[in-house]
Every structure is written in C-alpha cells, then in structure tokens.
Design an enzyme around this catalytic site. Structure first.
Site, short mmCIF file in Angstrom:
data_model
loop_
_atom_site.label_atom_id
_atom_site.label_comp_id
_atom_site.label_asym_id
_atom_site.label_seq_id
_atom_site.Cartn_x
_atom_site.Cartn_y
_atom_site.Cartn_z
N GLY A 1 -5.21 14.06 -11.08
CA GLY A 1 -4.76 12.91 -10.30
C GLY A 1 -4.52 11.72 -11.21
O GLY A 1 -4.80 10.58 -10.86
N LEU B 1 -6.61 5.04 -9.78
CA LEU B 1 -7.75 5.16 -10.69
C LEU B 1 -7.39 5.96 -11.93
O LEU B 1 -7.75 5.60 -13.05
CB LEU B 1 -8.88 5.91 -9.98
CG LEU B 1 -9.90 5.15 -9.18
CD1 LEU B 1 -10.82 6.13 -8.48
CD2 LEU B 1 -10.70 4.23 -10.09
N ASP C 1 -0.72 21.56 -9.85
CA ASP C 1 -1.07 21.41 -8.44
C ASP C 1 -2.52 21.85 -8.31
O ASP C 1 -2.84 23.04 -8.43
CB ASP C 1 -0.14 22.30 -7.60
CG ASP C 1 -0.50 22.25 -6.11
OD1 ASP C 1 -1.49 21.56 -5.75
OD2 ASP C 1 0.21 22.90 -5.33
N TYR D 1 -10.09 11.26 6.05
CA TYR D 1 -10.47 10.98 4.66
C TYR D 1 -11.99 10.83 4.56
O TYR D 1 -12.63 11.44 3.70
CB TYR D 1 -9.76 9.68 4.23
CG TYR D 1 -10.18 9.13 2.89
CD1 TYR D 1 -9.85 9.77 1.71
CD2 TYR D 1 -10.89 7.93 2.81
CE1 TYR D 1 -10.22 9.24 0.48
CE2 TYR D 1 -11.26 7.39 1.59
CZ TYR D 1 -10.92 8.04 0.43
OH TYR D 1 -11.29 7.51 -0.78
N1 SER Z 1 -9.87 2.41 -0.80
C1 SER Z 1 -10.07 3.55 0.05
C2 SER Z 1 -9.24 3.44 1.28
O1 SER Z 1 -8.99 2.33 1.70
C3 SER Z 1 -11.52 3.65 0.43
O2 SER Z 1 -12.11 4.59 -0.37
O3 SER Z 1 -8.91 4.43 1.85
#
Ligand code: SER
Length: 305
Positions: free
Chosen positions: A4, A9, A45, A135
């Site tokens: 990634g 990051l 991938d 998420y």
């Molecule tokens: N920065 C992330 C988000 O807003 C939180 O881990 O999804």
C-alpha cells in the site's frame, strides 16, 4: 516491504524508512504504479495470495508494513468489497507470519473500532466496541485475528489504532477525518473551505511525522515489553473543525469556512472525541511531538515553500 505504498501513510513511510535504512533495504508495493514510486517498487495485488508469497520469498523480505485498506467513508459505498480487501489481504500476510517467512508485521488499526456505546472521552484501551462502519468492523475483526495469530502461532504482529492522520505531501482518500487535510489545501488556494463535518465535532488526530515515528518505534521495541498483542490505543491531540480553522486563521487571516455536514457526520458521531493511550506510553514510550498549533505552523510553512 510496504504494502500500500501509494497511500497516504505508505508513500511517506517509504521515504522515512529509506532515510533510516537505505534504499536497497526497502521494497514498496501497491496495486497501482504512480510517479513517485522509487526503485524496488513491485506491482502487487495483495489479494493475490500466490503473488504475495512469491514476491516476499523471492526477495527474502522479513518485515512487512501492511497498510492497504479501504477507509471508513469510501467503504460504506461497497461493504462487501471493503470487507474482502481489508480482511483477505491481512490473512495473506498473517499466514506468511505463521509460516515464519515473515518475522515481523506492522498492521494499522483505527479509532473506527469504537462505536456509539464506547466511552467517548476518552475511549479506553479495553472498552465496549460496537463499530458501525464496515471499515471499523474489519479493523476490529483484524485486531482479534492479529491477537489470535500472536497467541496461537507465536507470530510478531504489531499494531496501533491510528486516529485521523494529517499530512500535506500525501492525500488521504475516503476517510471521515480527511477534512483536516483538505482544509489546508483550501487555505493555501485562498478558497472558502466547505467542511463536511459540523464545527464542534471533536476527533482524535495525529500529525504524519508522529505517525511515522509511532510505527517505527513500536516495531523497534523489545517484544517482551508489549503487553497488548492486538492493537494499541494511540493519541496526540483532539480538535474540532472550528479549532483547526482558528489555528489556520493565525497564518491565513482572510481564510473562511462554511459547514455542510454530510453522511460522514454520522460516522464521526460514533467515534470517540479523545483516546486514553496510557498502554502505549507505558509499554513502549510513545510520546507525540506535535500539537495542533505546532502542526498547523509546520504544514503552512511547508505548503508555502
Ligand atoms: N482516518 C480514518 C478514516 O477516517 C480513520 O482510521 O476512515
């Protein structure tokens, strides 16, 4: 190897690790190639188990920073795809750790693991967790799996629950905390910023330099000092859009803002306002160097030049 490396990051971590260990030691990989990719870039991938195994074995890679994920806001548009990517790429890496091909892994969790029933101010390391986004659900499940592998297979997977990360060189994509990055670019372009969260929405945040330092620091710590084998709470500052706006106004007197909360407000309302990160401070000496005003000054000065 960073998985990634094209993300918010990953792109900054690559430069940081290269500056510490030298170019030849650091591999980066992503599903897409972009202009900033340096040497040692591998198109990969991370869902493709065979490819990831082959790449890691052939290049004798021992440590992986697995940063690929679909974030909170974007994830809601396609829950199954988000679950698939966030979980199955993690399993591919965990299995390599289980087989001892990898000796150490960093994988970020998030404040998104907390939910409406979690204590909000501050959220403790161990508290009720009822994430509402796919998420957040994937990060909480991922944390449980990291601990499972660490306890049952003696792997060395290390993790922190990142707050919103604020950077100026790289852009986030699809997060609920992205406003805190976008706002700086509007300020520099002398645009009125339209904020997608309400002015008084407090969220925990972290400046990119501190995020890089945290990843490196937890990875360097003696394993026996780490009492948490899932993921550490981590925090540096908490502020609202209004407070960030006021901090920027000190440098950009004519800057203006309006508030147009959208679907992301509902997500932010389920997250904590602040985080109790005493385990990280006690176990591996975590300490941030940036607060709101220091960060604002640094970003404005850098974007200017
Ligand atoms: N920065 C992330 C988000 O807003 C939180 O881990 O999804």
């Amino acid at each position: 190897m960073i998985i990634g490396s094209g993300g918010q990051l990953g792109s900054e971590l690559e430069d940081y690790l290269v500056s510490l260990y030298g170019r030849e030691k650091i591999y980066s990989s992503d599903i897409k190639k972009n202009n900033s990719n340096g040497e040692n870039f591998i198109l990969l991938d991370a869902l493709n188990k065979d490819d990831i195994y082959k790449t890691i074995k052939e290049n004798n890679i021992k440590i992986v920073y697995h940063l690929a994920a679909i974030l909170s806001a974007k994830g809601e548009a396609n829950p199954i795809q988000t679950w698939n990517l966030n979980m199955n790429t993690l399993f591919n890496v965990l299995e390599l750790a289980k087989e001892k091909v990898l000796s150490k892994v960093f994988w970020p969790s998030s404040i998104a693991v907390f939910g409406p029933s979690s204590p909000r101010n501050p959220a403790k390391q161990f508290s009720i967790m009822d994430p509402t986004t796919v998420y957040g659900i994937s990060k909480l499940a991922g944390e449980r799996w990291c601990e499972y592998y660490n306890k049952n297979y003696s792997t060395d997977i290390r993790s922190v629950r990142f707050p919103g990360i604020i950077s100026y060189k790289s852009l986030p994509g699809g997060g609920t905390t992205d406003y805190a990055v976008d706002i700086f670019h509007s300020a520099m372009k002398k645009e009125k910023y339209s904020c997608f969260l309400k002015e008084d929405t407090y969220l925990p945040m972290l400046y990119i330099d501190d995020a890089l330092m945290a990843m490196h620091k937890i990875m360097e710590e003696k394993k026996s000092n780490l009492s948490i084998s899932s993921s550490y709470n981590l925090s540096a500052m908490s502020f609202s859009p209004k407070e960030l706006f006021e901090s920027i106004k000190k440098y950009k007197k004519n800057f203006d803002i309006k508030y147009n909360p959208d679907y992301r407000q509902k997500i932010a309302d389920t997250w904590p306002e602040s985080i109790d990160d005493s385990y990280a401070r006690n176990d591996w000496g975590w300490k941030e160097s940036f607060n709101l005003d220091k960060m604002t000054k640094e970003i404005i000065l850098n974007l200017k030049s």
